[in-house]
Motif scaffolding. Structure first.
Motif, PDB file in Angstrom:
ATOM      1  N   GLU A 209      13.475  13.123   5.081  1.00  0.00           N
ATOM      2  CA  GLU A 209      14.233  12.304   3.596  1.00  0.00           C
ATOM      3  C   GLU A 209      13.346  11.425   2.807  1.00  0.00           C
ATOM      4  N   LEU A 210      13.989  11.751   0.810  1.00  0.00           N
ATOM      5  CA  LEU A 210      13.780  11.455   0.440  1.00  0.00           C
ATOM      6  C   LEU A 210      14.154  10.394  -0.177  1.00  0.00           C
ATOM      7  N   LEU A 223       0.690  19.384  -1.041  1.00  0.00           N
ATOM      8  CA  LEU A 223      -0.989  18.916  -1.039  1.00  0.00           C
ATOM      9  C   LEU A 223      -1.771  19.625  -0.658  1.00  0.00           C
ATOM     10  N   ASN A 224      -1.911  20.297   0.890  1.00  0.00           N
ATOM     11  CA  ASN A 224      -1.821  20.760   1.475  1.00  0.00           C
ATOM     12  C   ASN A 224      -1.617  21.108   3.157  1.00  0.00           C
ATOM     13  N   ASN A 225      -1.968  21.379   4.091  1.00  0.00           N
ATOM     14  CA  ASN A 225      -1.007  21.911   5.465  1.00  0.00           C
ATOM     15  C   ASN A 225      -0.324  20.311   5.782  1.00  0.00           C
ATOM     16  N   ASP A 226      -1.166  19.755   5.357  1.00  0.00           N
ATOM     17  CA  ASP A 226      -0.593  18.376   6.187  1.00  0.00           C
ATOM     18  C   ASP A 226      -0.076  17.148   5.663  1.00  0.00           C
ATOM     19  N   TYR A 227      -0.299  17.734   4.384  1.00  0.00           N
ATOM     20  CA  TYR A 227      -0.162  14.866   3.307  1.00  0.00           C
ATOM     21  C   TYR A 227       0.397  16.651   1.603  1.00  0.00           C
ATOM     22  N   SER A 228       1.640  16.301   1.717  1.00  0.00           N
ATOM     23  CA  SER A 228       3.008  15.848   0.004  1.00  0.00           C
ATOM     24  C   SER A 228       2.489  14.758  -0.618  1.00  0.00           C
ATOM     25  N   LEU A 229       2.608  14.561  -1.744  1.00  0.00           N
ATOM     26  CA  LEU A 229       2.431  13.393  -2.857  1.00  0.00           C
ATOM     27  C   LEU A 229       4.123  13.607  -2.910  1.00  0.00           C
ATOM     28  N   VAL A 230       4.884  12.314  -3.421  1.00  0.00           N
ATOM     29  CA  VAL A 230       5.802  11.130  -3.786  1.00  0.00           C
ATOM     30  C   VAL A 230       6.259  10.905  -4.729  1.00  0.00           C
ATOM     31  N   ILE A 231       6.081  10.399  -5.531  1.00  0.00           N
ATOM     32  CA  ILE A 231       6.016   9.743  -7.140  1.00  0.00           C
ATOM     33  C   ILE A 231       7.554   9.449  -7.099  1.00  0.00           C
ATOM     34  N   ASN A 233      10.155   6.497  -9.619  1.00  0.00           N
ATOM     35  CA  ASN A 233       9.799   5.103 -10.422  1.00  0.00           C
ATOM     36  C   ASN A 233      10.066   4.088 -10.141  1.00  0.00           C
ATOM     37  N   TYR A 234       9.534   3.286 -11.647  1.00  0.00           N
ATOM     38  CA  TYR A 234       8.834   1.907 -10.738  1.00  0.00           C
ATOM     39  C   TYR A 234       9.759   1.234 -11.955  1.00  0.00           C
ATOM     40  N   GLU A 235       9.784  -0.013 -11.761  1.00  0.00           N
ATOM     41  CA  GLU A 235       9.766  -0.918 -12.334  1.00  0.00           C
ATOM     42  C   GLU A 235       9.216  -2.310 -12.874  1.00  0.00           C
ATOM     43  N   GLY A 236       9.652  -3.232 -13.550  1.00  0.00           N
ATOM     44  CA  GLY A 236       8.976  -4.290 -13.240  1.00  0.00           C
ATOM     45  C   GLY A 236       7.503  -4.907 -13.209  1.00  0.00           C
ATOM     46  N   LYS A 237       6.713  -5.379 -12.617  1.00  0.00           N
ATOM     47  CA  LYS A 237       5.493  -5.817 -12.787  1.00  0.00           C
ATOM     48  C   LYS A 237       4.815  -5.211 -11.659  1.00  0.00           C
ATOM     49  N   PRO A 238       3.527  -5.136 -12.301  1.00  0.00           N
ATOM     50  CA  PRO A 238       2.579  -4.183 -10.501  1.00  0.00           C
ATOM     51  C   PRO A 238       2.245  -5.365 -10.071  1.00  0.00           C
ATOM     52  N   PRO A 239       1.589  -4.739  -8.381  1.00  0.00           N
ATOM     53  CA  PRO A 239       1.662  -3.167  -7.911  1.00  0.00           C
ATOM     54  C   PRO A 239       3.322  -2.851  -7.930  1.00  0.00           C
ATOM     55  N   TYR A 240       3.041  -0.985  -8.238  1.00  0.00           N
ATOM     56  CA  TYR A 240       3.873  -0.469  -7.734  1.00  0.00           C
ATOM     57  C   TYR A 240       4.049  -0.017  -6.870  1.00  0.00           C
ATOM     58  N   SER A 241       3.031   0.734  -5.893  1.00  0.00           N
ATOM     59  CA  SER A 241       2.661   0.984  -4.926  1.00  0.00           C
ATOM     60  C   SER A 241       3.205   2.267  -5.249  1.00  0.00           C
ATOM     61  N   ASN A 242       4.066   3.254  -5.700  1.00  0.00           N
ATOM     62  CA  ASN A 242       4.873   3.965  -6.074  1.00  0.00           C
ATOM     63  C   ASN A 242       4.943   5.616  -5.647  1.00  0.00           C
ATOM     64  N   ALA A 243       3.463   5.820  -5.957  1.00  0.00           N
ATOM     65  CA  ALA A 243       3.220   7.429  -5.423  1.00  0.00           C
ATOM     66  C   ALA A 243       2.668   7.093  -4.201  1.00  0.00           C
ATOM     67  N   GLN A 244       3.008   7.674  -3.558  1.00  0.00           N
ATOM     68  CA  GLN A 244       2.998   8.341  -1.712  1.00  0.00           C
ATOM     69  C   GLN A 244       2.328   9.185  -1.094  1.00  0.00           C
ATOM     70  N   ILE A 245       1.225   9.099  -0.538  1.00  0.00           N
ATOM     71  CA  ILE A 245       1.004  10.020  -0.036  1.00  0.00           C
ATOM     72  C   ILE A 245       0.953  10.486   1.527  1.00  0.00           C
ATOM     73  N   GLY A 250       5.602  11.953   7.714  1.00  0.00           N
ATOM     74  CA  GLY A 250       6.362  11.371   7.041  1.00  0.00           C
ATOM     75  C   GLY A 250       6.225   9.740   5.976  1.00  0.00           C
ATOM     76  N   VAL A 251       4.774  10.161   6.660  1.00  0.00           N
ATOM     77  CA  VAL A 251       4.582   8.333   6.882  1.00  0.00           C
ATOM     78  C   VAL A 251       3.408   7.884   5.342  1.00  0.00           C
ATOM     79  N   ALA A 252       4.045   7.218   4.573  1.00  0.00           N
ATOM     80  CA  ALA A 252       2.821   7.143   3.693  1.00  0.00           C
ATOM     81  C   ALA A 252       1.402   6.796   3.641  1.00  0.00           C
ATOM     82  N   VAL A 253       0.593   6.935   3.983  1.00  0.00           N
ATOM     83  CA  VAL A 253      -0.747   6.979   4.389  1.00  0.00           C
ATOM     84  C   VAL A 253      -1.827   6.680   3.269  1.00  0.00           C
TER      85      VAL A 253
END
Length: 353
Positions: A209-210, A223-231, A233-245, A250-253
């Motif tokens: 679940e996202l 992305l491929n059979n093993d990985y997906s990209l979830v982006i 939204n972001y706010e505030g100051k970086p780092p955002y780490s809002n793009a997650q593979i 389901g672990v953000a690697v």
């Protein structure tokens, strides 16, 4: 999930008599359609070497649908009625000789566990599209919109309909109108994974679940059979780490900051591929950069800065018909590049709008 109603003209109010000492009834909302909700759509696909046809019909019953929502506010029980036309949706599966192999019918009451009361009352529910038959899921994948008439307010759903014509899954995918998420309704190459806006949906039912912890999903892509990209939204100051593979668990690697999100009636993640690279490119107009994600090794993410690209000669004419012409834009900014021999050259850009 409540929806905004201000853009819908054909909603009337009726006074409901409070016939319960325990429930305070709000004024009921009545929805009317300008056009009828009847429809008849057929889709064909080859399954196990046989051409099968899925037919979806909707017929009005001439009776009302009344959805009832109750909620507690200030220690009081309130009731709200959503009233519209009822209809029966029938799913039929035919073989290549037009023999019915399976059939099932549901009305709007049967869909209450999947679709919100206001959309069941206020949407014609006549937009169903076939994504395809998914062997790994043993189901037809369908995309259906439920939107309040004369409005862009609603939700879209991804439905997995098995060969018995019953629902394996009926998934709320994204809002329509504002805050709609950007995703592609195509499975991974092995057919086992969909990256939807609400979940990473897998044939082994180990879904992820996202959008948890108040994180707003703006884009979701396989992305491929093993990985997906979830982006997110972001706010505030970086780092955002809002793009997650995400891996299969389901672990953000892999995480990185992505600020190229744009949106009006829905979020947009500007991205593209090129024929001679097995990679996904993301435009980040805020950073004036391209992110390159290696599709064979998605943990390899490179940042290509547009201002460090070699520039094409000033005054050089670059035709859109040139095979090397590449234009990519967000909703507020566009860039034009020459791309050949795995190299980008900067040509020009549009002004912000």
């Amino acid at each position: 999930m409540e929806k905004e109603k201000k853009d819908v003209d054909e909603v009337r109010e009726e006074t409901i008599v409070d016939n319960s000492a325990d429930t305070i009834w709000k004024e009921g909302l009545i929805y009317e359609f300008h056009a009828g909700s009847d429809f008849d759509e057929s889709f064909s696909d080859t399954i196990d070497g046989e051409l099968l046809t899925l037919r979806i019909t909707s017929v009005g019953t001439g009776e009302e649908y009344v959805g009832i929502k109750t909620y507690i506010e200030d220690d009081k029980l309130y009731g709200q009625k959503y009233i519209g036309a009822n209809s029966v949706f029938t799913f039929r599966l035919y073989d290549d000789s037009d023999k019915i192999l399976a059939e099932n019918s549901v009305d709007r009451y049967d869909l209450e566990e999947y679709v919100t009361f206001d959309l069941l009352a206020g949407s014609r529910g006549d937009n169903w599209n076939l994504i395809g038959y998914m062997d790994e899921f043993g189901s037809f994948a369908l995309h259906t919109y439920w939107i309040l008439e004369d409005s862009d307010v609603g939700e879209d759903y991804v439905v997995f309909l098995n060969r018995k014509m019953t629902f394996n899954d009926f998934i709320m995918n994204s809002f329509t109108g504002g805050d709609g998420c950007h995703c592609e309704l195509e499975p991974s190459e092995d057919g086992k994974t969909f990256a939807l806006c609400s979940r990473i949906h897998r044939s082994n039912r180990k879904h992820n679940e996202l959008g948890k912890k108040d994180l707003q999903v703006t884009g979701s892509f396989v992305l491929n059979n093993d990985y997906s990209l979830v982006i997110y939204n972001y706010e505030g100051k970086p780092p955002y780490s809002n793009a997650q593979i995400l891996d299969k668990r389901g672990v953000a690697v892999k995480k990185f900051d992505y600020t190229g999100i744009s949106g009006a009636l829905g979020f947009m993640i500007p991205r593209f591929k090129v024929d001679d690279q097995d990679a996904l490119f993301l435009l980040d107009h805020e950073k004036r950069s391209l992110y390159r994600i290696d599709l064979n090794n998605p943990l390899q993410v490179d940042l290509i800065k547009i201002d460090e690209m070699v520039k094409m000669e000033e005054g050089e004419f670059f035709s859109k018909d040139d095979p090397a012409y590449l234009e990519i834009s967000s909703e507020t900014k566009g860039f034009t590049f020459e791309y050949k021999d795995k190299q980008f050259r900067y040509y020009g850009e549009s002004k912000d709008w």
